[in-house]
Design a protein around this motif. Sequence first.
Motif, short mmCIF file in Angstrom:
data_model
loop_
_atom_site.label_atom_id
_atom_site.label_comp_id
_atom_site.label_asym_id
_atom_site.label_seq_id
_atom_site.Cartn_x
_atom_site.Cartn_y
_atom_site.Cartn_z
N ILE A 1 -7.82 -7.21 -1.27
CA ILE A 1 -6.98 -6.18 -1.89
C ILE A 1 -5.52 -6.58 -1.70
O ILE A 1 -5.07 -6.80 -0.57
CB ILE A 1 -7.26 -4.79 -1.26
N THR A 2 -4.78 -6.68 -2.82
CA THR A 2 -3.35 -7.04 -2.75
C THR A 2 -2.45 -5.83 -2.94
O THR A 2 -1.28 -5.87 -2.60
CB THR A 2 -3.00 -8.10 -3.81
N GLY A 3 -3.01 -4.79 -3.51
CA GLY A 3 -2.25 -3.55 -3.71
C GLY A 3 -3.21 -2.39 -3.76
O GLY A 3 -4.30 -2.49 -4.34
N THR A 4 -2.84 -1.30 -3.11
CA THR A 4 -3.69 -0.11 -3.15
C THR A 4 -2.81 1.12 -2.99
O THR A 4 -1.75 1.05 -2.37
CB THR A 4 -4.79 -0.15 -2.08
N GLY A 5 -3.27 2.20 -3.55
CA GLY A 5 -2.54 3.44 -3.38
C GLY A 5 -3.14 4.54 -4.22
O GLY A 5 -4.01 4.30 -5.06
N TYR A 6 -2.70 5.74 -3.92
CA TYR A 6 -3.16 6.90 -4.69
C TYR A 6 -2.17 8.04 -4.57
O TYR A 6 -1.35 8.08 -3.66
CB TYR A 6 -4.55 7.36 -4.22
N GLN A 7 -2.26 8.93 -5.54
CA GLN A 7 -1.60 10.23 -5.48
C GLN A 7 -2.71 11.26 -5.44
O GLN A 7 -3.67 11.18 -6.23
CB GLN A 7 -0.70 10.45 -6.69
N ARG A 8 -2.61 12.22 -4.57
CA ARG A 8 -3.65 13.22 -4.41
C ARG A 8 -3.85 14.09 -5.65
O ARG A 8 -2.88 14.49 -6.28
CB ARG A 8 -3.32 14.16 -3.25
N ILE A 9 -5.11 14.36 -5.99
CA ILE A 9 -5.46 15.41 -6.93
C ILE A 9 -5.37 16.73 -6.19
O ILE A 9 -4.82 17.70 -6.68
CB ILE A 9 -6.87 15.20 -7.51
N PHE A 10 -5.94 16.73 -4.98
CA PHE A 10 -5.76 17.87 -4.08
C PHE A 10 -5.95 17.40 -2.65
O PHE A 10 -6.55 16.36 -2.39
CB PHE A 10 -6.74 19.01 -4.39
N GLU A 11 -5.40 18.17 -1.75
CA GLU A 11 -5.63 18.00 -0.33
C GLU A 11 -5.59 19.38 0.29
O GLU A 11 -4.71 20.17 -0.04
CB GLU A 11 -4.57 17.10 0.30
N ALA A 12 -6.55 19.68 1.15
CA ALA A 12 -6.61 20.99 1.79
C ALA A 12 -6.78 20.80 3.29
O ALA A 12 -7.58 19.97 3.72
CB ALA A 12 -7.77 21.80 1.22
N LYS A 13 -6.04 21.58 4.07
CA LYS A 13 -6.16 21.58 5.52
C LYS A 13 -6.73 22.93 5.94
O LYS A 13 -6.35 23.96 5.41
CB LYS A 13 -4.81 21.41 6.20
N MET A 14 -7.63 22.88 6.92
CA MET A 14 -8.22 24.10 7.44
C MET A 14 -8.31 24.00 8.95
O MET A 14 -8.65 22.93 9.47
CB MET A 14 -9.63 24.30 6.88
N ALA B 1 0.84 -1.19 0.00
CA ALA B 1 0.00 0.00 0.00
C ALA B 1 0.87 1.25 0.00
O ALA B 1 1.90 1.29 0.67
CB ALA B 1 -0.92 0.00 1.22
N SER B 2 0.43 2.25 -0.77
CA SER B 2 1.16 3.51 -0.87
C SER B 2 0.14 4.64 -0.93
O SER B 2 -0.53 4.82 -1.94
CB SER B 2 2.02 3.52 -2.14
N TYR B 3 0.01 5.36 0.19
CA TYR B 3 -0.94 6.44 0.27
C TYR B 3 -0.19 7.76 0.17
O TYR B 3 0.68 8.05 0.98
CB TYR B 3 -1.72 6.39 1.58
N GLY B 4 -0.54 8.57 -0.83
CA GLY B 4 0.13 9.84 -1.06
C GLY B 4 -0.56 10.98 -0.35
O GLY B 4 -1.24 11.77 -0.99
N SER B 5 -0.41 11.06 0.96
CA SER B 5 -1.12 12.06 1.75
C SER B 5 -0.13 13.01 2.42
O SER B 5 0.54 12.63 3.38
CB SER B 5 -1.97 11.37 2.81
N PRO B 6 -0.03 14.26 1.96
CA PRO B 6 0.87 15.21 2.60
C PRO B 6 0.59 15.38 4.09
O PRO B 6 1.52 15.45 4.90
CB PRO B 6 0.62 16.51 1.84
N SER B 7 -0.67 15.40 4.50
CA SER B 7 -1.01 15.59 5.91
C SER B 7 -0.63 14.38 6.75
O SER B 7 -0.40 14.50 7.95
CB SER B 7 -2.50 15.87 6.07
N GLY B 8 -0.59 13.21 6.14
CA GLY B 8 -0.26 11.98 6.86
C GLY B 8 1.21 11.68 6.90
O GLY B 8 1.62 10.64 7.41
N GLY B 9 2.05 12.53 6.35
CA GLY B 9 3.48 12.29 6.33
C GLY B 9 3.89 11.51 5.10
O GLY B 9 4.37 10.40 5.19
N GLN B 10 3.67 12.07 3.95
CA GLN B 10 3.90 11.43 2.66
C GLN B 10 5.34 11.00 2.51
O GLN B 10 6.23 11.72 2.97
CB GLN B 10 3.54 12.42 1.56
#
Length: 168
Positions: free
Chosen positions: A129-142, A41-50
Amino acid sequence: MSSTDFEASEQIRQLKHRYLRTLDLKLWDEFADTLSTDIVASYGSPSGGQPLEFTSRDQVVDYMRNALSGNVITVHVANHPEITVDGDTATGSWCLEDTVIVPDFGMLIRGAAYYEDTYRRESDGKWRITGTGYQRIFEAKMATEALPGFAITANRWAPSQVSDSSHD
């Protein structure tokens, strides 16, 4: 598409929705059962510590259990599935929209991405699920304090509040 592929595609749709539901409801044993033991798994989340990179079910579940502990609220919605079945394996793409609210830090995160998944029908007949992941289109923090009128009026995960009826 053969009827067998159609049936497998529907089972994979249900699997992905179960993955998201059990994640949001913090049902960790059920969440774990949606994943193969050897998931990558590869999650592309800037807020989660990419980048967030994992190579086993235990790693994914342990991370999610810890990251989403306490009264953290999440809602993940995946739509527009494109699923291709090839025997006992499959691939899928899903449009993700998610909201994360972290009351203890007064933070709201919104984002969107496209999941890219792989799946396998395992020896027990279940798809996982044997593989999962994404790259963000956008992420916003408020900061929630910067959102006029923002108030959480229900939070399934909030600590119970003891009411005091001894007011004068």
